[in-house]
Structure formats: structure tokens, C-alpha cells
Design an enzyme around this catalytic site. Sequence first.
Site, short mmCIF file in Angstrom:
data_model
loop_
_atom_site.label_atom_id
_atom_site.label_comp_id
_atom_site.label_asym_id
_atom_site.label_seq_id
_atom_site.Cartn_x
_atom_site.Cartn_y
_atom_site.Cartn_z
N SER A 173 38.25 43.18 47.19
CA SER A 173 39.70 43.10 47.33
C SER A 173 40.17 42.84 48.75
O SER A 173 41.24 42.27 48.95
CB SER A 173 40.35 44.37 46.78
OG SER A 173 39.73 45.52 47.31
N HIS A 201 40.32 41.32 40.78
CA HIS A 201 40.86 40.11 41.44
C HIS A 201 40.26 38.82 40.91
O HIS A 201 40.65 37.74 41.34
CB HIS A 201 40.67 40.19 42.95
CG HIS A 201 41.42 41.32 43.56
ND1 HIS A 201 42.74 41.23 43.95
CD2 HIS A 201 41.05 42.61 43.83
CE1 HIS A 201 43.14 42.39 44.43
NE2 HIS A 201 42.14 43.24 44.37
N LYS A 232 47.51 42.21 38.52
CA LYS A 232 47.28 41.22 39.57
C LYS A 232 47.56 39.82 39.01
O LYS A 232 48.71 39.50 38.77
CB LYS A 232 45.90 41.43 40.15
CG LYS A 232 45.98 42.68 41.06
CD LYS A 232 44.76 43.39 41.38
CE LYS A 232 45.16 44.62 42.20
NZ LYS A 232 44.10 45.62 42.25
#
Length: 384
Positions: A173, A201, A232
Site C-alpha cells: 500500500s 490495492h 478502494k
Amino acid sequence: MPEAWTTYLGERAAAQRDGGRWRARRTHHPRGPLRDFAGNDYLGLARDPRLAEAQAEGARRDGAGAGASHLVSGHLAVHEALEQRLAALTGRPAALLFSTGYMANLGTLQALCDGETRLFQDRLNHASLLDGGRLSGARSRRFHHNDLGDLERLLARTPAEGRRLVVSDGVFSMDGDVADIAGLAETCARHDAWLMVDDAHGLGVLGEHGDGCAGRAVGPERVPVLVGTLGKALGSAGAFVAGSQALIDHLIQFARPYVYTTAQPPGVAAATLEALRLLEAEPERRTHLAERVTRFRAEAARLGLALSPSTTPIQPLVLGDSERVMRWAERLRERGILVGAIREPTVPRGEARLRITLSAAHADEDLEALLEALSALYAEEVSA
Ligand SMILES: *Cc1c(COP(=O)(O)O)cnc(C)c1O
């Protein structure tokens, strides 16, 4: 306030300030003038009106809140449908919805591990994985970042019998680099260990279908425990664990952060279903994002900016000390650009960085403005 507490709070605050680690929030206005290169809305879905509409419709149909935990009466048809979609997306037999990624990681590690388990974590894993490991009481070791040799050495030193779990972020991240999933899986197979990947991610961004770096192409044999988050790239909120039915059944029995919490609001699940529909229906968002990343890196290199080696939308510029990072972030803000200023303890001391994130929602002018501002700051610093 009792004096012991006054003293404690005062001392902790002073240490935080003196160490340059004081954290303060600023109210962000999503439709304000700042160009946002700090968030994780990689596909530009968070503010897509179709998600908002799906969320409102879900709330009108099922209520603003789920009203109870999943095991009582909070498990609704929309949650069930979402779990099936997530299992299909990642090529797993089953999936289990959690309210946040933090809780998914705490719950999974706490349910899978006990004092008998040997746990191996990449040292740059997300805080929720490290905290989950601690909560689980497992015997934990951290291996050097993305270093299969070091993992191999640690595995070889532990007794061959018993349960062993290796855990890694998919996309790291704060660094943006991608774990060597094939290498990790191969190492785990040789040592009879299970592999857990947190692809917070990567989901929505990587993989042929936006299924992340450990999705369908990898499969549950190689990555038996897959975590994805929905706040996200998918622009919504929540998280899930995907894997075998036996794994999911186990989590339903034993993952306390699953059992003892209210199910996520049905509108949020409905918004995520809409995001998954758009992920499939509008693949150009992903190709556009990938082009952005390539273009940003090429232009940054031309300007002499030493970005970390990352092929994902997370593009860190390591500046070293915290003060310098805070100064750069402030100067960028003055120029209308918002980036993440990341300091210890989130990253190791001396590796403070600007965390620049790219999104399919950015316009060409946004990217140009960012590059221009970075180049101006860089020139000022070189000439100073
Ligand atoms: C953001 C993040 C989480 C936490 O997810 P939330 O849904 O925001 O709680 C977990 N793991 C990684 C790697 C993350 O980046």
C-alpha cells in the site's frame, strides 16, 4: 481528570509532536478545487452517480442499516448476491463479506491462527495484518520485503509438522510494488504452508478481469486465503475473504470481528454490486488507468524525479525525512494538488514519502498540473 491520565495524554502528545509525528485531519471537500492524488479511488467509481443511485435504491428497498449481525437477522439477499459475485470475480468457491478490510484481516488471522500456528509476514504488510497476527497469538516472524530467500530460510527453520501460514499484501500500500505471488505460492507448496494474500490495492486494477494479482489466473490452490477490499478501486466500502467453502464456514464460526458486528448497510452492498457491474461493462477504465501510470512515470523520469519502482497507480516519491515530506505536501497543496504525506510509523524512519496515486477519474490537465508542480518544487530545491 485523574492526574495519571492527564499526565499520560500530555506526555504521549508531546512525544508525538516532538518527533514530528503529530497527525491532524483536514476536512476534504470532494468537489472542491484540489486535484486529489491522495485517495485510492483508482477507477473513479467512488463518485460515479450510478453507485450513489444504487446505494439510495438499496437503502429505500432494505433500509439505511442492516439492523443486526449476519448470524442474527442482518444477512440480507443483497449481501448474499454480493458474496456470490465476489466469489465469481476472484474464481473462488465462496466469499464472505466483512464491514471493513481491517476487520477482515483481524478476523481471518484470529480465526485461523492460535499459539500453535507459525505465521510468516512480509515486513511491509498492512497494519491490519500485523495487528491481526498479534491478536491471534500465533508465533510470528517477519521476512524481508518481497524476499523469497528470507522466507525460505525462516520456513526451513521451523518444524515441518503443524499449521503454517504465509501472509503478504498483493500490492504494497505504501510502495505500490506487487508481491511475487507465483514465487510465494511455490515456496508455500514446498513447505506445506498456506498462503494468504491481501489484495486491497490490486482488486479492480490488476488482472485480466480486474480480479487482482491473485484472482482467477492464480486460483484457490495456490492462494487459499484471498482478501479484497471494496473501499478502494471499487469505490464503495467493506471487504471480503474468498476461498473454499470450508474456509468460509470456519470464518463464520470463529472470526469474532465477523460474528459480533452489524452487517454492512444494504445500500453499500448494492453500490458495490453496481461497481462490479461497471468493472465488467467498462474495461476502458482499467486500460486508461494503466496508460496514465505509464505516462506519469515517463514524464516524471524526464523531470529527474526519482519515483519508486512501481507499475501500479501507487507512485511513491521517497524524500527521506518527515519534515521535507510535510513541506513538499504543503507546497503542492498551495498549488492545488493533494497528495499523501506518509511518515513513520506507517513507513520506516528515513523513508518518509509523498504517496501519489493515479485515478481513471483524473483529466489530462490534472496530470499536467501535478507534473508541473512537482517539477517546480524539485527545481526550487535543487537551486536552494
Ligand atoms: C486499506 C487496506 C486495508 C483496510 O481496508 P479498509 O476496508 O479500509 O479497512 C487492508 N489491507 C490493505 C493492504 C489496505 O491497503
